[in-house]
Design an enzyme around this catalytic site. Structure first.
Site, PDB file in Angstrom:
ATOM      1  N   SER A 117      -7.944   4.058   8.995  1.00  0.00           N
ATOM      2  CA  SER A 117      -8.566   4.063   7.672  1.00  0.00           C
ATOM      3  C   SER A 117      -7.777   3.170   6.720  1.00  0.00           C
ATOM      4  O   SER A 117      -8.345   2.315   6.035  1.00  0.00           O
ATOM      5  CB  SER A 117      -8.617   5.496   7.128  1.00  0.00           C
ATOM      6  OG  SER A 117      -9.080   5.521   5.792  1.00  0.00           O
ATOM      7  N   ARG A 148     -14.827  13.180   8.197  1.00  0.00           N
ATOM      8  CA  ARG A 148     -13.519  13.777   8.470  1.00  0.00           C
ATOM      9  C   ARG A 148     -13.202  14.875   7.465  1.00  0.00           C
ATOM     10  O   ARG A 148     -12.618  15.904   7.787  1.00  0.00           O
ATOM     11  CB  ARG A 148     -12.429  12.704   8.435  1.00  0.00           C
ATOM     12  CG  ARG A 148     -12.458  11.749   9.618  1.00  0.00           C
ATOM     13  CD  ARG A 148     -11.565  10.549   9.385  1.00  0.00           C
ATOM     14  NE  ARG A 148     -10.189  10.959   9.105  1.00  0.00           N
ATOM     15  CZ  ARG A 148      -9.323  10.241   8.401  1.00  0.00           C
ATOM     16  NH1 ARG A 148      -9.690   9.076   7.877  1.00  0.00           N
ATOM     17  NH2 ARG A 148      -8.100  10.679   8.202  1.00  0.00           N
ATOM     18  N   ASP A 183     -15.402   2.935   6.846  1.00  0.00           N
ATOM     19  CA  ASP A 183     -14.361   3.874   6.426  1.00  0.00           C
ATOM     20  C   ASP A 183     -14.923   4.927   5.480  1.00  0.00           C
ATOM     21  O   ASP A 183     -14.598   6.115   5.593  1.00  0.00           O
ATOM     22  CB  ASP A 183     -13.213   3.126   5.758  1.00  0.00           C
ATOM     23  CG  ASP A 183     -12.110   4.067   5.299  1.00  0.00           C
ATOM     24  OD1 ASP A 183     -11.538   4.756   6.162  1.00  0.00           O
ATOM     25  OD2 ASP A 183     -11.847   4.136   4.083  1.00  0.00           O
ATOM     26  N   HIS A 234       0.848  -1.193   0.000  1.00  0.00           N
ATOM     27  CA  HIS A 234       0.000   0.000   0.000  1.00  0.00           C
ATOM     28  C   HIS A 234       0.881   1.241   0.000  1.00  0.00           C
ATOM     29  O   HIS A 234       1.845   1.328   0.754  1.00  0.00           O
ATOM     30  CB  HIS A 234      -0.912   0.042   1.231  1.00  0.00           C
ATOM     31  CG  HIS A 234      -1.719   1.305   1.304  1.00  0.00           C
ATOM     32  ND1 HIS A 234      -2.871   1.488   0.574  1.00  0.00           N
ATOM     33  CD2 HIS A 234      -1.521   2.462   1.993  1.00  0.00           C
ATOM     34  CE1 HIS A 234      -3.356   2.704   0.820  1.00  0.00           C
ATOM     35  NE2 HIS A 234      -2.560   3.310   1.670  1.00  0.00           N
ATOM     36  N   LYS A 281      -8.741  -1.284   5.669  1.00  0.00           N
ATOM     37  CA  LYS A 281      -8.903  -1.768   4.297  1.00  0.00           C
ATOM     38  C   LYS A 281      -7.863  -2.838   3.958  1.00  0.00           C
ATOM     39  O   LYS A 281      -8.168  -3.838   3.300  1.00  0.00           O
ATOM     40  CB  LYS A 281      -8.825  -0.598   3.318  1.00  0.00           C
ATOM     41  CG  LYS A 281     -10.047   0.320   3.379  1.00  0.00           C
ATOM     42  CD  LYS A 281      -9.914   1.520   2.487  1.00  0.00           C
ATOM     43  CE  LYS A 281      -8.959   2.547   3.030  1.00  0.00           C
ATOM     44  NZ  LYS A 281      -9.069   3.869   2.413  1.00  0.00           N
TER      45      LYS A 281
END
Length: 458
Positions: free
Chosen positions: A186, A171, A164, A82, A190
């Site tokens: 967050s 947010r 999320d 990621h 995922k």
């Protein structure tokens, strides 16, 4: 249990229990808790912070708010990577086929990616510049592709971590985005819901990243590694430089073409180096090869063409037209182009990478809102990088768009980032640090970037 009491406890700096956090998240997803109370809780978290235990509990509650992918039926390790987002960051497109070629059925690269928003590019948008490429595979198609080919790149399904999506929307409008616990939960909710057991996190830092300083990036990395470890996953984070775009291409089809160059053993040195580095760390993390062996293996699959072959296999398996990979001139091409020239002799100074991303966006390569259409041919190719010597009239960048108006908007934006200096700037490292369960491992070249001690978690 009352939401009022939970807000009050966090407002006053107390640690929330797993049960209180789960109550808030599940109640909000179910529609039993109103936006204004969750907004109040988010602001209390922003101001008071969260302990590692609270952040892990929040991640778990968000992860369990929807479907969780089970990859345990696959006969091998499951890998994922990621990136926290950057400009020209196309490493996912390179490392998935590299790992497919390196593992040959020993592991499976289950990559769930996102779209670009704002100045950062999205892996899914880049892939969709390949005609026919399907990012919306069903669960069964996803698993079949993984079993047969060893890798797949897909979009996040609507039923994966719905908490999320709901919480991030709040947010975004309540000035609570820049909170380490909220960012970490967050991202990790995922990643954990996607099912991989070995995860490498590429935490970008600099003018083109959401984390602007190395201490901030290290703090985020520490938090995410702690969450993953607590959830029984193998996690390592790399802190990498985003004070300049990665590679030379910014824009969807342009970046696909550059990835093809890298997969043919060519391409920009920084992109090749980072792709090799990420593959090395993932292979070592999953104990498939030691780091030295993995680095040599990653270089080999680029140089012998097997990584490119794997990319073609992945593309065909997901409906993509592989002819555009064999001849990148068949990718979407812009109708308008222009050059940006050096105004005088000297050296190219530091770049505002975020503004370069915005220049690409206004020309059509990105989206300001989630509903904006993408022009796959639009973008920028940088021919010079910070520290390069330039002479008056040298081409610094090539710009591509679908209209002269968009081209002019991009030129104006990009011109604000260009500075020519008399003294050659010192080179910046590609890698600042690595973070794992043993702590923070700083690269020697990163010391100048640590101007202050690592800040307390927000």
């Amino acid at each position: 249990m009352r939401m009022y009491d939970i807000i009050e406890r966090k407002r006053d700096g107390h640690e929330l229990s797993c049960e209180e956090i789960a109550f808030a998240v599940s109640g909000y997803v179910a529609g039993d808790i109103p936006d204004y109370q969750i907004s109040a809780l988010l602001m209390a978290i922003f101001l008071q912070g969260m302990t590692d235990a609270e952040t892990t509990a929040l991640t778990l509650a968000m992860m369990n708010s929807g479907d969780v992918v089970d990859l345990s039926e696959l006969p091998g390790a499951s890998l994922d990577k990621h990136s926290t987002g950057g400009v020209g960051d196309k490493t996912s497109l390179a490392i998935v086929p590299m790992l497919m070629a390196m593992t040959q059925g020993r592991a499976f690269v289950a990559k769930m990616s996102g779209r670009g928003l704002g100045h950062t590019g999205g892996t899914l948008d880049k892939l969709e510049s390949i005609p026919g490429f399907r990012i919306g595979l069903s669960h069964d198609e996803f698993m079949q592709t993984l079993r047969k080919h060893g890798g797949a790149i897909v979009g996040q399904t609507g039923s994966l971590v719905p908490a999320d999506k709901l919480i991030y929307a709040l947010r975004d409008v309540t000035a609570t985005v820049n909170s380490i616990p909220l960012i970490a939960s967050s991202i990790m909710s995922k990643k954990l819901a996607a099912g991989a057991t070995s995860i490498v996190l590429d935490v970008k830092v600099g003018s083109g990243a959401f984390m602007k300083t190395v201490p901030e990036a290290i703090n985020l990395a520490r938090t995410m590694v702690a969450i993953g470890t607590a959830m029984g996953r193998q996690v390592k984070a790399l802190i990498t430089n985003m004070n300049r775009p990665l590679g030379t291409a910014i824009g969807n089809a342009l970046e696909i073409a550059e990835v093809v160059e890298v997969l043919h053993g060519q391409g920009p040195d920084d992109l090749r180096h980072e792709a090799i580095m990420l593959c090395r760390e993932l292979m070592a993390l999953a104990k498939l090869e030691d780091a030295e062996q993995a680095e040599l293996h990653a270089q080999q699959v680029l140089d012998d063409g097997s990584a490119f072959d794997a990319f073609c296999t992945l593309c065909a398996a997901q409906g993509g037209d592989t002819s555009v990979l064999h001849n990148t001139a068949l990718l979407p091409q812009a109708t308008c182009c222009a050059n940006v020239y050096a105004p005088l002799d000297g050296y190219l100074g530091s770049l505002d990478t975020e503004r370069i991303g915005i220049a690409s966006l206004v020309m059509g390569a990105g989206r300001a809102t989630k509903d904006d259409a993408i022009d796959y041919a639009a973008g920028i190719r940088l021919l010079k990088h910070p520290g390069d010597a330039v002479h008056k009239g040298n081409v610094i960048a090539e710009l591509y768009a679908s209209s002269k108006e968009k081209l002019s908007a991009g030129e104006a934006e990009l011109a604000r980032t260009i500075s020519i200096v008399d003294t050659q700037p010192a080179p910046e490292p590609l890698l600042y640090a690595m973070v794992d369960t043993d702590g923070v491992h700083l690269e020697p070249a990163a010391e100048p970037a640590l101007n202050n001690s690592i800040p307390a978690t927000h």
